[in-house]
Design an enzyme around this catalytic site. Sequence first.
Site, PDB file in Angstrom:
ATOM      1  N   HIS A 478       0.877  -1.179   0.000  1.00  0.00           N
ATOM      2  CA  HIS A 478       0.000   0.000   0.000  1.00  0.00           C
ATOM      3  C   HIS A 478       0.909   1.223   0.000  1.00  0.00           C
ATOM      4  O   HIS A 478       1.368   1.698   1.044  1.00  0.00           O
ATOM      5  CB  HIS A 478      -0.905  -0.017   1.233  1.00  0.00           C
ATOM      6  N   ASP A 525      -0.678  -9.581   1.071  1.00  0.00           N
ATOM      7  CA  ASP A 525       0.118  -8.863   0.067  1.00  0.00           C
ATOM      8  C   ASP A 525      -0.805  -8.320  -1.017  1.00  0.00           C
ATOM      9  O   ASP A 525      -0.819  -8.804  -2.151  1.00  0.00           O
ATOM     10  CB  ASP A 525       1.201  -9.773  -0.530  1.00  0.00           C
ATOM     11  N   GLU A 534       1.169  -1.700   4.288  1.00  0.00           N
ATOM     12  CA  GLU A 534       1.638  -0.355   3.947  1.00  0.00           C
ATOM     13  C   GLU A 534       3.133  -0.292   4.275  1.00  0.00           C
ATOM     14  O   GLU A 534       3.705  -1.239   4.848  1.00  0.00           O
ATOM     15  CB  GLU A 534       0.854   0.718   4.732  1.00  0.00           C
TER      16      GLU A 534
HETATM   17  O1  G3I Z   1      -3.412   2.253  21.952  1.00  0.00           O
HETATM   18  C1  G3I Z   1      -4.272   1.144  21.682  1.00  0.00           C
HETATM   19  C2  G3I Z   1      -4.109   0.091  22.744  1.00  0.00           C
HETATM   20  O2  G3I Z   1      -4.507   0.606  23.973  1.00  0.00           O
HETATM   21  C3  G3I Z   1      -4.930  -1.139  22.341  1.00  0.00           C
HETATM   22  O3  G3I Z   1      -4.698  -2.161  23.254  1.00  0.00           O
HETATM   23  C4  G3I Z   1      -4.556  -1.605  20.953  1.00  0.00           C
HETATM   24  C5  G3I Z   1      -5.424  -2.762  20.470  1.00  0.00           C
HETATM   25  O4  G3I Z   1      -5.280  -2.962  19.090  1.00  0.00           O
HETATM   26  O5  G3I Z   1      -4.705  -0.551  20.050  1.00  0.00           O
HETATM   27  C6  G3I Z   1      -3.904   0.567  20.332  1.00  0.00           C
HETATM   28  O6  G3I Z   1      -4.118   1.540  19.357  1.00  0.00           O
HETATM   29  C7  G3I Z   1      -3.560   1.288  18.089  1.00  0.00           C
HETATM   30  C8  G3I Z   1      -2.630   2.441  17.757  1.00  0.00           C
HETATM   31  O7  G3I Z   1      -2.156   2.270  16.465  1.00  0.00           O
HETATM   32  C9  G3I Z   1      -1.430   2.510  18.697  1.00  0.00           C
HETATM   33  O8  G3I Z   1      -0.528   1.477  18.446  1.00  0.00           O
HETATM   34  C10 G3I Z   1      -4.687   1.209  17.084  1.00  0.00           C
HETATM   35  O9  G3I Z   1      -5.452   0.045  17.304  1.00  0.00           O
HETATM   36  C11 G3I Z   1      -4.133   1.179  15.700  1.00  0.00           C
HETATM   37  O10 G3I Z   1      -5.212   1.301  14.768  1.00  0.00           O
HETATM   38  C12 G3I Z   1      -3.178   2.312  15.502  1.00  0.00           C
HETATM   39  O11 G3I Z   1      -2.579   2.143  14.258  1.00  0.00           O
HETATM   40  C13 G3I Z   1      -1.907   3.277  13.712  1.00  0.00           C
HETATM   41  C14 G3I Z   1      -2.529   3.611  12.364  1.00  0.00           C
HETATM   42  O12 G3I Z   1      -1.804   4.648  11.754  1.00  0.00           O
HETATM   43  C15 G3I Z   1      -3.991   4.047  12.459  1.00  0.00           C
HETATM   44  O13 G3I Z   1      -4.110   5.226  13.184  1.00  0.00           O
HETATM   45  C16 G3I Z   1      -0.453   2.885  13.536  1.00  0.00           C
HETATM   46  O14 G3I Z   1       0.164   2.734  14.808  1.00  0.00           O
HETATM   47  C17 G3I Z   1       0.280   3.943  12.723  1.00  0.00           C
HETATM   48  O15 G3I Z   1       1.566   3.455  12.426  1.00  0.00           O
HETATM   49  C18 G3I Z   1      -0.477   4.245  11.446  1.00  0.00           C
HETATM   50  O16 G3I Z   1       0.172   5.285  10.801  1.00  0.00           O
HETATM   51  C19 G3I Z   1      -0.291   5.643   9.503  1.00  0.00           C
HETATM   52  C20 G3I Z   1      -0.637   7.109   9.536  1.00  0.00           C
HETATM   53  O17 G3I Z   1      -1.754   7.307  10.378  1.00  0.00           O
HETATM   54  C21 G3I Z   1      -0.901   7.669   8.146  1.00  0.00           C
HETATM   55  N1  G3I Z   1       0.190   7.343   7.235  1.00  0.00           N
HETATM   56  C22 G3I Z   1       0.443   5.921   7.150  1.00  0.00           C
HETATM   57  C23 G3I Z   1       0.816   5.331   8.492  1.00  0.00           C
HETATM   58  C24 G3I Z   1       1.150   3.868   8.409  1.00  0.00           C
HETATM   59  O18 G3I Z   1       0.043   3.049   8.219  1.00  0.00           O
HETATM   60  O1  9MR Z   2      -4.090   5.228   2.405  1.00  0.00           O
HETATM   61  C1  9MR Z   2      -4.326   5.468   3.783  1.00  0.00           C
HETATM   62  C2  9MR Z   2      -3.152   4.964   4.602  1.00  0.00           C
HETATM   63  O2  9MR Z   2      -1.980   5.695   4.281  1.00  0.00           O
HETATM   64  C3  9MR Z   2      -3.476   5.040   6.094  1.00  0.00           C
HETATM   65  O3  9MR Z   2      -2.460   4.417   6.844  1.00  0.00           O
HETATM   66  C4  9MR Z   2      -4.785   4.369   6.377  1.00  0.00           C
HETATM   67  C5  9MR Z   2      -5.196   4.462   7.834  1.00  0.00           C
HETATM   68  O4  9MR Z   2      -5.281   5.758   8.282  1.00  0.00           O
HETATM   69  O5  9MR Z   2      -5.813   4.920   5.592  1.00  0.00           O
HETATM   70  C6  9MR Z   2      -5.584   4.764   4.204  1.00  0.00           C
HETATM   71  O6  9MR Z   2      -6.658   5.332   3.511  1.00  0.00           O
HETATM   72  C7  9MR Z   2      -7.797   4.525   3.467  1.00  0.00           C
HETATM   73  C8  9MR Z   2      -8.884   5.141   4.322  1.00  0.00           C
HETATM   74  O7  9MR Z   2      -8.511   5.136   5.688  1.00  0.00           O
HETATM   75  C9  9MR Z   2     -10.192   4.359   4.159  1.00  0.00           C
HETATM   76  N1  9MR Z   2     -10.552   4.282   2.741  1.00  0.00           N
HETATM   77  C10 9MR Z   2      -9.525   3.663   1.899  1.00  0.00           C
HETATM   78  C11 9MR Z   2      -8.213   4.380   2.004  1.00  0.00           C
HETATM   79  C12 9MR Z   2      -7.115   3.597   1.246  1.00  0.00           C
HETATM   80  O8  9MR Z   2      -7.177   3.794  -0.102  1.00  0.00           O
END
Ligand code: G3I
Ligand code: 9MR
Length: 556
Positions: A478, A525, A534
């Site tokens: 991704h 994948d 991603e």
């Molecule tokens: O903090 C809670 C914890 O208390 C709980 O036990 C656990 C259960 O799953 O979840 C924890 O929260 C998680 C959080 O990360 C902290 O690790 C969320 O479920 C999980 O959804 C969250 O994921 C983050 C994700 O963004 C969604 O917000 C990832 O760490 C983070 O690396 C990822 O980052 C994204 C950016 O937002 C946008 N760009 C891409 C990047 C990579 O995917």
């Molecule tokens: O492409 C986005 C990715 O970089 C982020 O990590 C992710 C979670 O925040 O969200 C992706 O975007 C998706 C959106 O959250 C939901 N609709 C589909 C998008 C992916 O094409």
Amino acid sequence: VPALAEPAIRVDQLGFVPGARKLAVVEGIEASQPFSVVRAKDGKTVFKGTLEAPANWTPADRMAALADFSAFGTPGVYRIEVRGVPASDAFRIDAKAYAGLNDAALKAYYYNRASTALDARHAGVYARAAGHPDTQVEIHPSAASPGRPAGTVVSAPKGWYDAGDYNKYIVNSGISTWTLLAAYAHYPKFFKGRDINIPESGNAVPDILDEAMWNLEWMLAMQDPGDGGVYHKLTNLQFDGIVMPAQANARRYMVGKGTAATLDFAAVMAKAARVYAPYEAQFPGVPARMRAAAEAAWGWAMTHPDVAYVQPGDVKTGGYNDETFDDEFAWAAAELYLLTGTPAYYQTFERHAQPPGVPNWANVGALGWISLASELPRLPDDAARAKVRDGVVGEASKLATKWSQSAWRVSMQPGDFRWGSNADVLNQAMMLLQGYRLDGDRAQLDAAQSQLDYILGRNPLGVSFVTGQGARSPMNIHHRPSEADGITAPVPGWLSGGPNPGQQDAKDCKTARYASALPALSWLDDTCSYASNEVAINWNAPLVYVSAALQALTPA
Ligand code: G3I
Ligand code: 9MR
């Protein structure tokens, strides 16, 4: 424990430095039986051993036995064989086993540069037009200050795209940039010998520092000059579609200003001021500017110690929200202490520091511990030295114990498999390596090796998780450029996020389904899978660190 329908031999698909601990896992068989290492070109047996009996829990919930061929270290190309099981992938024993991997993992940052075209000379088939100039960025109401009210237009070009999306987030940039700087600071000889073919190559600055500077210049522009506070992110309101950077033209905003972003910024700038000091000639005035920026950021955080980022209703891009700041205070205080030598900063570190743990974007205290542990003679007194040393060694020993008790010899526990788990594997390795650097306990180096082996194919999926590296690597990450560029192979050198039983992308992955819900098998994948496949700058950074460290520290 169920047997695997098709037994398989899983091994690090890149191989090993001659003096490394060398393990393979034979999955799906129960008995202890002989294995051999054979030469790939003619099948000649070069080493024989006996599989170690399987332990109870394995990450994929099926039988697994261990082949240990550490005693064999002759350079060449080999496979592992066990009667009745298909031979393993071919792998190398090579004094430079991870140099190419390290180059690729670092070059990935170049491919994610914002505000510039990538030319064919440096990017080959991945050449592309410039995107996101970021010279006209609007202050969002959430980021307004008296000096820069909402609607003010400011400029903050350069930096790296965070991940598969095109936004730029300070919190995540902080740990990413620091980890690259730490890799250089700990293994300068290794990096001085590398050339990754970026536009700055050959300019008398190590490529890793040139690449990090691309992001540091952007970070400097994320500080509000009026008050020293740092914006949380530079972003669209919504994620872009699947297009190349030049086609992504949505309006860009400065969003939020908070304690986490400001302290992460302070920590990175304090570190950078020291790392770039010897390169004053190439970057005139920059180290001093970084120091001033770090101190101004610290000043803002002192008067705003508890400002959590709250995502505004009209902003839908990545949150990176974090509500606890002791770890950010500890990290920034540690770096400012090392920069300035002011004892009060060390006391502030002690006041906020929790046991180091394993770092991630939301939990950065360990980064301060690592910096202090790397410069023990500079700490105020013996008590401080003992505290920092014991804290870091304690964390590394805990991980080494988990490693030695695991059937697959990985420190990961079932609960560690979450969004970006592959980076947790490598950040665990980074902590193990800190222990090894302090006390030379070989088990910690061996455990770190095992963590990299897991990433490069000794895992229940049999996949090397780095694009373009190993016999079977992700093809459908991704990552908007990899999806939109019309080239079959993904942009090389990127670490896939990895198995994540949370499967938060299930609603967007209807046609391509995850094969399993088990923690270590929960990976897909497919480009739909932003929760398991991603890529991200904070995930590649420990890959750069660990591959350099194992290359530099493993006996030849
Ligand atoms: O903090 C809670 C914890 O208390 C709980 O036990 C656990 C259960 O799953 O979840 C924890 O929260 C998680 C959080 O990360 C902290 O690790 C969320 O479920 C999980 O959804 C969250 O994921 C983050 C994700 O963004 C969604 O917000 C990832 O760490 C983070 O690396 C990822 O980052 C994204 C950016 O937002 C946008 N760009 C891409 C990047 C990579 O995917
Ligand atoms: O492409 C986005 C990715 O970089 C982020 O990590 C992710 C979670 O925040 O969200 C992706 O975007 C998706 C959106 O959250 C939901 N609709 C589909 C998008 C992916 O094409």
